[in-house]
Design an enzyme around this catalytic site. Structure first.
Site: not given
Ligand SMILES: *Cc1c(COP(=O)(O)O)cnc(C)c1O
Length: 355
Positions: A35, A130, A300, A252
């Site tokens: 992802k 969640r 930036m 800055y």
């Molecule tokens: C992102 C995610 C993972 C991976 O988690 P890591 O901590 O990066 O290993 C596993 N399961 C779900 C449902 C996730 O959303």
């Protein structure tokens, strides 16, 4: 010549880290979590290097379709399931595995007419709060799912809120075992932290993300101590030097003021490249192989470093912001964040090369 910043992705490191998953969870199949554009490494680059994984897990159905169109035949898990009822048709056509985490997603599935059966993951809420079905609804939801003719395989999953702290997954794991013990269905629970710390949670499919990219899932254990190799090096160059006299400042807000004559280097990297603006004075940076401290505010497009311990450095000297010589976890920790955020925030304007 173009601006010197570049992110190099080390595909050998990705392969090595996948091997580490296999060593830690030898009985389980592996969803490589890709992802967020492969945690900033590039979806195609990551999936190519991780081609020995058993499947890929991601969020956007568009990305999943892209993988199929590029020839990927492996299982693809949609970690948040579908976002509209029509998406189930795509799941059937492309043979994706959607997570079902809510009554609404289940109702959409029940009302779908699909040309082919699809595998599904049923997500149970064991305390993260969640996504996922509440413990008291699991039996009825599973019963309903089992009556649907266009569902072919059901895997039970959950996601830990605290697998990175000692015994942090105990209660969630115990609850999951109680909820799923009778079902004899395949199970998937473990993220990177649980792969290392909670072997009883490995189940049929593990879901590593961050460990594949060579960062540590734990605040108090380094990636090197887990035998993980960094998969991204963010590098740039010094594009100017300045000599500060006592009382002179840089950047800055003039947050750094020299108290003695100080030679500084200006690096072509700023928060618009994905470097954290919150990195304070003292954050480590590598110049010509030497560790030097960042000075003043990150802007930036630039940041400044102290060249006291790199006296030969000048315009064109190499700079590493994180990677092979400097663990990203260290930079993240000093900047008050985690490697996940830094990796995902790599900006589109940074050219990515593969080695
Ligand atoms: C992102 C995610 C993972 C991976 O988690 P890591 O901590 O990066 O290993 C596993 N399961 C779900 C449902 C996730 O959303």
């Amino acid at each position: 010549m173009s601006r010197p910043i570049v992110a190099t992705i080390h595909q050998n490191a990705l392969r090595h880290n996948l091997q580490r998953v296999r060593q830690m969870a030898p009985e389980s199949k592996v969803w490589a979590v890709v992802k967020a554009n492969g945690y900033g490494h590039g979806l195609r680059i990551a999936t190519e290097a991780l081609s020995l994984a058993d499947g890929f897990a991601l969020l956007n159905i568009e990305d999943a379709i892209q993988l199929r169109e590029e020839g990927c035949r492996k299982p693809i898990l949609l970690l948040e399931g579908v976002f509209s009822p029509d998406d189930y048709m795509q799941c059937a056509v492309y043979q994706f595995t959607p997570v079902i985490h809510s009554a609404l997603q289940l109702a959409w599935l029940a009302d779908s007419f699909l040309p082919r059966q699809i595998p599904v993951y049923l997500k149970l809420n064991t305390g993260m709060n969640r996504l996922g079905f509440a413990p008291e609804n699991v039996d009825s939801v599973l019963g309903h799912l089992r009556t649907l003719r266009h569902v072919k395989d059901i895997t039970l999953m959950t996601h830990f809120a605290n697998a990175d702290v000692d015994r942090g997954a105990d209660s969630a794991l115990a609850l999951f075992d109680v909820l799923t013990g009778e079902s004899h269905l395949p199970r998937s629970l473990a993220n990177s932290a649980a792969i290392f710390a909670v072997p009883q949670s490995h189940g049929d499919w593990v879901r590593p993300g961050i460990m594949l990219y060579g960062a540590s899932p734990f605040a108090d254990r380094s990636a090197a101590s887990l035998d993980l190799k960094p998969a991204m090096t963010l590098a740039s160059e010094i594009i100017a030097t300045q000599y500060l006299m006592p009382g002179d400042s840089v950047g800055y807000g003039s947050t750094f003021v020299a108290d003695r004559p100080t030679r500084i280097g200006v690096v072509a990297c700023g928060y618009a490249d994905g470097y954290p603006r919150h990195a304070p004075t003292g954050t480590p940076v590598i110049v010509d192989g030497q560790r030097v401290p960042l000075l003043g505010r990150v802007s930036m497009d630039m940041l400044a470093v102290h060249l006291g311990s790199a006296p030969d450095a000048g315009i064109g000297s190499s700079v590493e912001l994180w990677g092979k010589q400097l663990p990203i976890d260290e930079v993240a920790s000093v900047a008050g964040t985690i490697a996940y955020e830094l990796l995902c925030a790599l900006a589109p304007r940074v050219p990515v090369i593969v080695d």
